[in-house]
Scaffold this active site. Structure first.
Site, PDB file in Angstrom:
ATOM      1  N   SER A  24       0.813  -1.211   0.000  1.00 46.35           N
ATOM      2  CA  SER A  24       0.000   0.000   0.000  1.00 46.35           C
ATOM      3  C   SER A  24       0.848   1.264   0.000  1.00 46.35           C
ATOM      4  CB  SER A  24      -0.954   0.044   1.193  1.00 46.35           C
ATOM      5  OG  SER A  24      -0.221   0.250   2.383  1.00 46.35           O
ATOM      6  N   THR A  56      -1.899   0.896  -6.208  1.00 44.04           N
ATOM      7  CA  THR A  56      -1.973   0.314  -4.870  1.00 44.04           C
ATOM      8  C   THR A  56      -3.152   0.954  -4.146  1.00 44.04           C
ATOM      9  OG1 THR A  56      -0.675  -0.328  -2.922  1.00 44.04           O
ATOM     10  CG2 THR A  56      -0.356   1.918  -3.739  1.00 44.04           C
ATOM     11  N   TYR A  57      -3.264   0.710  -2.847  1.00 40.61           N
ATOM     12  CA  TYR A  57      -4.379   1.262  -2.088  1.00 40.61           C
ATOM     13  C   TYR A  57      -3.878   2.132  -0.946  1.00 40.61           C
ATOM     14  CZ  TYR A  57      -3.252  -2.665   0.983  1.00 40.61           C
ATOM     15  OH  TYR A  57      -2.591  -3.553   1.792  1.00 40.61           O
ATOM     16  N   GLY A  72       5.682  -2.262   0.825  1.00 44.05           N
ATOM     17  CA  GLY A  72       5.707  -3.520   0.084  1.00 44.05           C
ATOM     18  C   GLY A  72       6.391  -3.337  -1.262  1.00 44.05           C
ATOM     19  N   ALA A  73       5.869  -4.005  -2.285  1.00 36.68           N
ATOM     20  CA  ALA A  73       6.473  -3.946  -3.614  1.00 36.68           C
ATOM     21  C   ALA A  73       6.554  -2.516  -4.142  1.00 36.68           C
ATOM     22  CB  ALA A  73       5.682  -4.818  -4.585  1.00 36.68           C
ATOM     23  N   ALA A  74       5.616  -1.662  -3.757  1.00 35.74           N
ATOM     24  CA  ALA A  74       5.622  -0.268  -4.206  1.00 35.74           C
ATOM     25  C   ALA A  74       6.880   0.463  -3.758  1.00 35.74           C
ATOM     26  CB  ALA A  74       4.385   0.445  -3.694  1.00 35.74           C
TER      27      ALA A  74
END
Length: 153
Positions: A24, A56-57, A72-74
């Site tokens: 996120s 993402t959120y 995370g991946a972001a």
């Protein structure tokens, strides 16, 4: 039904990146509320420095913190200090976007809001679709003014 901009944070700087978080983007809750971004709402993020684009959120962070933390991946797509554009969208008709009048916050140093504008879609005198960017007024009663000094760098 079409997809339209619902809310936008323009030029906010990344303040953190946490690869080991579950995912996120964490954003200052006050900024989200003012722009109209909801918790867990999906957003697009465009990194002005690298050109990276991700989805993402939103997770609300501490109100007043001016935080913008990729998780995370972001976290792999941005570095602290990168300038990003964050936009949410909604599905609806042109009449829906005319009624909504999406709000945009524009940022400067330290993630301070330097400008507040509204995307105003309307019909002109001939009934044609048109658009203008107007200054945001706090009273809601003032006549809209075309934004003159917008910092889009």
């Amino acid at each position: 039904m079409q997809s339209f901009v619902r809310a936008k944070l323009h030029g906010i700087r990344v303040t953190g990146a946490d690869l080991n978080y579950h995912g996120s983007i964490t954003l200052d809750a006050d900024l989200c509320r003012e722009a109209g971004l909801d918790p867990l709402e999906f957003v697009e993020i465009w990194n002005k420095m690298s050109g990276a684009r991700i989805s993402t959120y939103v997770i609300y962070g501490e109100a007043g913190s001016r935080c913008c933390i990729l998780n995370g991946a972001a976290a792999r797509t941005c570095q602290v200090g990168d300038e990003v554009i964050i936009a949410s969208s909604t599905f609806g008709s042109l009449e829906d976007v005319m009624a909504r009048k999406p709000r945009v916050l524009i940022f400067g140093e330290g993630n301070a809001v330097t400008d507040r504008v509204i995307y105003d879609v309307f019909r002109d005198a001939a009934g044609r679709i048109d658009m203008r960017i107007i200054e945001s007024t706090s009273d809601g009663q003032s006549e809209p003014r075309i934004a003159q000094h917008i910092r889009f760098t």
